[in-house]
Each structure stands twice: as C-alpha cells, then as structure tokens.
Design an enzyme around this catalytic site. Structure first.
Site, PDB file in Angstrom:
ATOM      1  N   GLU A   1      39.564  42.472  52.577  1.00  0.00           N
ATOM      2  CA  GLU A   1      39.747  43.617  53.483  1.00  0.00           C
ATOM      3  C   GLU A   1      38.414  44.222  53.912  1.00  0.00           C
ATOM      4  O   GLU A   1      38.203  45.430  53.814  1.00  0.00           O
ATOM      5  CB  GLU A   1      40.584  44.705  52.790  1.00  0.00           C
TER       6      GLU A   1
ATOM      7  N   GLU B   1      49.306  40.710  51.432  1.00  0.00           N
ATOM      8  CA  GLU B   1      49.634  41.726  50.426  1.00  0.00           C
ATOM      9  C   GLU B   1      50.753  42.576  50.996  1.00  0.00           C
ATOM     10  O   GLU B   1      50.539  43.349  51.932  1.00  0.00           O
ATOM     11  CB  GLU B   1      48.434  42.636  50.126  1.00  0.00           C
TER      12      GLU B   1
HETATM   13  C1  GLA Z   1      44.432  46.715  49.175  1.00  0.00           C
HETATM   14  C2  GLA Z   1      43.551  45.836  48.320  1.00  0.00           C
HETATM   15  C3  GLA Z   1      44.168  45.543  46.985  1.00  0.00           C
HETATM   16  C4  GLA Z   1      44.753  46.791  46.377  1.00  0.00           C
HETATM   17  C5  GLA Z   1      45.762  47.392  47.331  1.00  0.00           C
HETATM   18  C6  GLA Z   1      46.409  48.658  46.832  1.00  0.00           C
HETATM   19  O1  GLA Z   1      45.329  46.008  49.853  1.00  0.00           O
HETATM   20  O2  GLA Z   1      43.252  44.630  48.968  1.00  0.00           O
HETATM   21  O3  GLA Z   1      43.186  45.006  46.153  1.00  0.00           O
HETATM   22  O4  GLA Z   1      43.728  47.687  46.131  1.00  0.00           O
HETATM   23  O5  GLA Z   1      45.113  47.744  48.512  1.00  0.00           O
HETATM   24  O6  GLA Z   1      47.009  48.463  45.619  1.00  0.00           O
END
Ligand code: GLA
Length: 766
Positions: free
Chosen positions: A175, A252
């Site tokens: 990210e 995710e």
């Molecule tokens: C983002 C991150 C994860 C985690 C989520 C929240 O998507 O990529 O590593 O921190 O947020 O749980």
C-alpha cells in the site's frame, strides 16, 4: 548424511509436482486453467507453531484454497545481521505445512507490511541512524532491505510453484500509495524481490482504489484493498478502465478490524462480509480475507497508529471468522455455508478439524516481587537526552535520572519533548506525574517546590512503534529534551530496562507489598493438564507478561482487552512460572484462567465525541472560502479554492446529502498547499463535530485523517442538517485545495451534496 541434507535443502519443496501460475485474460491461470484465488490471510508469527496446521486446516474447511502471509522483517532480524528462520519463525515450514494440506501461498515480504505490527515490520535498529528515510531510496535503508530480501529468497524461492512448491504470487511493498509517490523506489523494491529469487511467479502491488495509480508499475499486477461493506464495482471501476483484461483481486478484504488500547472493541457484521465475498466469487474476482484468523500479537510486536498516537492491543482477534484461539464462530459458519455453494471445479469442502478448546484455571497468586528502582542496572552518563535506540535498546523502558542543580518553584512547567510513550515522573521516589502520549500529554506544572539536590526520575515505557504513515520513524524514550521553566536539563544518568525475560528474572525478589512504582512480580501455578486458557489481568495496572519464558504480551487495565491468550502448548503439566512487569503496581497480584477471552471491557471514559455540552458552532458571521456541490460518486473529489488561504482551522459544513436522510459521512480529508503538495496530517486534531455516531460503532470525526479509507466520520441519524466539523492543523498552513474521500459503500451513504468550506486563524467557537 550431509549430502542428503544438502540435497533436500537445495530442492526445498515438499516434493510437489512442478506447476505454473499466471495472469490470463480476466482470470488467473493455475497450470493453464482458470483459477479463482480464495485466500485466507493468517500470520505465522501470531499463531504458536504447534497450532499452525490446525489453523491451516480451519482455513481449508472454510473453502479457501490459498493462504496469504506477510513476512515480518523485524521478527527475523531482531539484531542487525543476525537472521532467524527457526521455530515459530520457520516460514518455509509454514509453507510446506500449507502444501501438505493442499493450500497455495501468496507471500507478502514487505519490506514494509503495516499489519498493526511494530514499525510495520521494519527493524527498530534502522532508527539508530538519525537521518534515515524509511521506505525511500535512502542508501542505508535499501542496503538492509536487500540483505533481508535475499534471506527470504533463500527460504522461500525454492518453494515457488514452478519448483514444485506452493507459492503462486509475491507482493512488492505494501500500500505504498498511502505513504508517498515514488515509482523509482517501488521499482527498486521490485528488482530486489526478483533478484532474491522470486522471478517465476507473478509479482503484484496492492493499494486502495483511490490511490493505486500513484505508484503503479507497468510490469506488475495491480490489486486493490477494501473492507466489508464496500461497493465492489466502484472499487474496481478505475482498474478495469485502465486494464480491461487484468484478473481482478481484492488483496485485503477486511473481515473485521483491530483494537487499540483505550478504545472500544471493533466488530463488523458477518452477513455483510459474506455477501461481499459471494459477490466477488460470482463476479470472478479473487480475494484474500484479511484476517481469516487474526490470532495474537505476542510479546512486544504490537504496532500503533498516529495521529493521535494509539497503540494496538495484544489480541489480534480482528472479529475474524476464526477467533483468536482458533474457534469456529457464527461468522465462520455463515461464510462456510456460502463457500460450500460456490466451489470451483474439482474442489471439495474439507471437514472442520477438531478445535483446541480453552479451559478455566483456578485463581493463583504471584507471591514475590522485585521493585524496578531497587534493582537498577549500571547507569550510563549522558550530557543530552537521547532516545533508547541511541543506547542500543529496542524495546522496554528507560529511566532518565537527574539530581537537580537548583531549586525550582511550585507552578513551574516541566516539559518532556516527546514522551514515547508513557511517562512516570518521580521526585525522591514519590510519583508526581503520569504522562500519556495518546493524550498528547508532554508537560505538567509542578504543584510543589523542588530543591537543589532532589532526584528527578523520568521512567518511560515504550509501547509499539507506529506502523503506518511517516510516523514509522518512531523513536522511543524521550526523543529530544526535558526543560524546567524553559531551561533544558543536561547531564543525565540513564538506566536501560529492556523487555527481556532473563533481565526480568535476574532481580532480587522478596515478598509482595503494595506499590505504585514499576515492579516485577513472580509466581507459580500448577496444572494437571496443559491446555489453552485466557489469563485474566483485570486486577493489574499496565505492563508485560511472560509465562515459562514465553513473552505473552502487553496488559493495560484500561482495556478493552483484559485477558491474554495462553496457548496450552506453551504450558506444562505440573509447575509453570509466570513473571509480570507492572509499571503502575498491581492492585491485586493474582491471575485466573478463563475459558473465554475478555476483549470488550473498556474501563476508561474515552472522550468519544468532539463537542462539549451545549457547544454550538455559529457560522453566520463567517465568510466561506468556497461553497459548492460535490458529485454523487465514490471517487475522491478535489475542491479547489480560487486562491491560497492561510489559517490553522478548517471547517467543512454540510448543508444536505444525496440520500435524503439526516446523515453526513466522510472517510478522509486531505489538504494541499499552493504547489499541490500534500500537507502532513500528523499534528491534526478535531476541535468540533456537531454530531458523531458512537452507538453502533466508532464513527468519530478523527476518522477523517486516520489514513484509513474504510473508517469514517458519521453523524447520528436523528440529528438534522447542517452538519459541521472543525479540524485543527496544529499550526498555520496555507492551502489551495482540499480533497475528500467519500465512504466506499454502495450508494455513497451520507455523501455531502452542498457544502461550505471555511478557513480561519482562530477556533470557530471562540
Ligand atoms: C492495510 C494494511 C494491512 C493492515 C490493514 C488493517 O490494508 O495493508 O497490513 O494494516 O490495513 O488491518
């Protein structure tokens, strides 16, 4: 014998058939055939190794075909240059177990991973370098990244599917769009990942739909992350426009959410999660369910968010389908039922494996105690205050001691810049102040005279390092200086108090007595059978727990978590030993084992809303910088001012919405200067919000700048328009535009239609 071992290591897989995995036309291809990735995110470090296989089988019985894992750099290289991939850190073994159970693996080796993990997975010792710029092309940082990635490559490269292993995809960074814009950096990480041996399976980068183009590289696959309830078509709209033929994947899909100390326990509805997953399956969209089993952030591995600084709880239950201790939940059963009806050709649903049950353990006392102040290690002399990294300490507490050179009058301000993260201040052994970074408490006023020769002790406990945004440069202890009445204090004695089991044991213990100072407590308990349990610490203050030498995690009376998960595989039949560090002193040093966790007992009055009783914003005399109408779309929208305006306070007023109800809701707000540069939000706070929904969830206005698109500000449904929020930038800023990100659910709920924006030097309420 040596020859055979080498041969096996060289081969490195569990003898599976060699295969291929690739991105085809709108679908992934496994051995040339269309394949939908149904992945369960689990973290090997959050599950005792003894239970890995049980949890893998639980994921399998949900209908998942893949496991998605982060690799946590700091877990493997706790000390610079010393790599550990054994025991609970044996990632190759985890992958082999998955393969044995018919599961593929997606590897996300970082180097940064976020994951509510200490410093987002980066090692603390990088911060010994004062000028290091993490997650950039900084030479020092990149040099260490390269070494780490090479080690991961040695462990997992041989397990790629083309070698007969089960690894089908590898992620590049994590990210990055929420951190910066830096394609050269992302390209360099991609090259390092490839060079380390991941050159036979597709590489991908994951981001949010609002920012994935920022760093998107042409030769990588692009996936998007979003939470339960999001409008799935809207999430993929832009990606489909840019790459009409790419396979789609939500890398995710957040099943629940994580907990912070001092904030309400988070949950997300099961039916909404299941219908989102069903929609994706029906639309041939691959996914990874983050988390399918969250587990526990054992030891000191929990991270923190900022702003405002807020450390993570030890439990990472996440309200996931498989609970913290591996139990099947109603969410699990609902999901399993849906998955059963959506199997791919050739798939069958495995039976649910036997669950490892938690049992109650009768209450026992910790009978011995060692006061930290009576057991101090050798002092280190230092002229200037320095954070603990400078003394080569990663975790734990640090005591700064100073004999006062002069008298100080009552009423004088003591300023500690900055407390990272919890300070106990003593004079001649008596506690005179407690400062909590979460509340921005960095100073206090003396309410007694101090004399020349008095001993000032500042004990600082470090909590997790920030795991998100630029604040990952989070040094611990006191970061800069201590002043009294504006004069900086020099020449300190420093005592290092690492969070180390042997350090804790090696103290002069005697009978327990009552104290409000940091102390170690020791005790024993006897078990007929070693089984899972939840140790209840609700009579304790704040600190850290070891059992039989295993670092279980942090405790804090404020909750919401009151219990620590105690895996039975770390217990013994017969005598077990427990050591607790309580920096506030225990009320009653006793513990009992429960058969269920307590994750939702918040014992502190949190200021949940940002409006004082009777306070009302009056904008009648104010001139808006701009007034207008937003578009009814979920994409980010920029509001350009006619010319740059300066001020410290930004007020966004919503006059009505598109849905026709009372609600205003917004996910994120950003501000940009006249050159289009993003203004850092680290010092932002909320001065006022006319209404905040806190009955059905935590929808407070500070969610506007928490850098998480899936959390949002929402007003209460029976409070009428207009709605307004006032943000304090923390200092004067000159801004030319703001950007808002709506909520990501279908129909853009609560999206503001007509708005007015105000910017001022003074708080609007005064
Ligand atoms: C983002 C991150 C994860 C985690 C989520 C929240 O998507 O990529 O590593 O921190 O947020 O749980």
């Amino acid at each position: 014998m040596i020859f055979a071992a080498l041969l096996f290591a060289g081969c490195g897989n569990s003898g599976g058939k060699k295969g291929t995995f690739a991105a085809g036309d709108k679908t992934f291809l496994l051995n040339g055939k269309p394949f939908l990735v149904k992945a369960a995110e689990v973290h090997y470090s959050r599950i005792p190794k003894e239970y890995w296989e049980n949890r893998i089988q639980l994921c399998k019985a949900l209908g998942m075909n893949t496991l998605c894992i982060y690799i946590f750099w700091n877990y493997h290289e706790m000390e610079e240059g010393v790599f550990d991939f054994t025991g609970n850190k044996d990632i190759a073994e985890f992958c082999r177990l998955a393969q044995k159970n018919g599961m593929y693996i997606i590897v996300r080796p970082g180097p940064y991973v976020c994951a509510e993990w200490e410093m987002g997975g980066l090692p603390w010792w990088l911060l010994k370098n004062d000028s290091i710029q993490l997650r950039t092309l900084d030479a020092d940082y990149m040099n260490h990244v390269e070494k780490f990635m090479a080690e991961v490559g040695k462990q997992l490269g041989p397990l790629q599917i083309t070698n007969g292993g089960n690894i089908i995809m590898v992620q590049v960074e994590n990210e990055y769009g929420s951190y910066g814009i830096d394609k050269p950096y992302i390209s360099a990480i991609r090259d390092i990942v490839k060079k380390s041996g991941f050159d036979q399976v597709p590489l991908f980068q994951c981001d949010w739909s609002s920012n994935f183009t920022n760093n998107a590289l042409d030769d990588l696959l692009w996936t998007v992350n979003f939470g339960t309830g999001s409008d799935i078509d809207a999430q993929f709209k832009k990606l489909k426009e840019l790459r009409p033929n790419t396979p789609l994947m939500c890398s995710e899909f957040w099943s629940g959410w994580f907990d912070h100390w001092g904030r309400p326990h988070e949950t997300r509805p099961a039916d909404v999660m299941v219908s989102g997953l069903q929609e994706m399956i029906e639309k041939n969209i691959s996914f990874s369910l983050y988390m399918t089993h969250g587990g526990t952030t054992f030891g000191f591995w929990g991270g923190a968010n900022n702003p405002a600084y807020s450390a993570m709880c030890s439990s990472y239950d996440y309200d996931a389908p498989i609970s913290e201790n591996g139990q099947v939940t109603p969410k699990y059963m609902l999901l399993r039922e849906m998955m059963q009806n959506h199997l791919q050709e050739g798939e069958t649903l495995a039976d649910i494996p036997q669950q490892i049950k938690a049992v109650a353990v009768p209450e026992f006392q910790l009978t011995e105690m060692a006061d930290v102040f009576d057991n101090l290690p050798q002092a280190i002399e230092t002229e200037d205050i320095k954070p603990m990294e400078k003394f080569n300490q990663g975790w734990g507490s640090i005591l700064y001691r100073k004999q006062l050179d002069a008298n100080v009058n009552k009423g004088t301000e003591v300023k500690i810049t900055e407390v990272h993260d919890y300070a106990l201040v003593f004079v001649n052994g008596n506690k005179i102040a407690e400062l909590d970074r979460r509340k921005g408490e960095f100073s206090f006023v003396l309410n007694e005279d101090l004399k020349q020769g008095d001993i000032l002790d500042i004990y600082i406990e470090a909590l997790g390092r920030v795991n998100f945004d630029k604040s990952i440069h989070d040094r611990k202890g006191i970061t800069e200086s201590v002043t009294i009445g504006g004069t900086e204090l020099k020449n300190w004695q420093v005592f290092l108090l690492p969070l180390d089991y042997n350090f804790a044991l090696n103290k002069k213990y005697s009978a327990v007595k009552s104290t409000n100072k940091p102390a170690y407590y020791k005790g024993e308990f006897t078990l007929d059978k070693a089984e899972d349990t939840f140790l209840d610490f609700s009579t304790w203050g704040k600190g850290f727990v070891w059992v039989n030498g295993y670092a279980l995690g942090r405790i804090w009376q404020i909750g919401p978590q009151q219990t620590l998960y105690m895996p039975g595989c770390w217990l013994k039949e017969g005598k077990n030993e427990i050591v607790v560090l309580d920096i506030l002193g225990a009320n009653e040093p006793k513990v009992q084992g429960l058969d269920k966790p307590i994750l939702d007992m918040l014992r502190v009055a949190v200021p949940q809303t940002h409006r004082k009783d009777g306070e009302k914003l009056n904008l009648t005399k104010e001139q808006p910088v701009i007034a207008g109408e937003l578009k009814n779309v979920s994409a980010p929208q920029t509001i350009e001012f006619a010319k740059p305006v300066s001020g410290r306070y930004l007020c966004i007023e919503a006059l009505n919405n598109f849905t026709g109800d009372n609600i205003t809701s917004l996910a994120e707000v950003d501000a940009f200067d006249k050159n289009g540069k993003l203004i850092n939000r680290k010092d932002w706070s909320i001065v006022y919000a006319d209404s905040e929904e806190t009955r059905s969830g935590e929808y407070t206005a500070d969610k506007l700048y928490d850098l998480q698109e899936s959390t949002y500000w929402q007003t209460v449904d029976n409070v009428a328009f207009p709605h307004a929020v006032v943000i304090d930038f923390g200092k004067n800023e000159t801004i030319k535009s703001i950007r808002i990100i709506p909520r990501q659910e279908k129909g853009n709920p609560g999206l503001i239609k007509e708005f007015r924006i105000f910017v001022k030097d003074t708080e609007f309420l005064k």
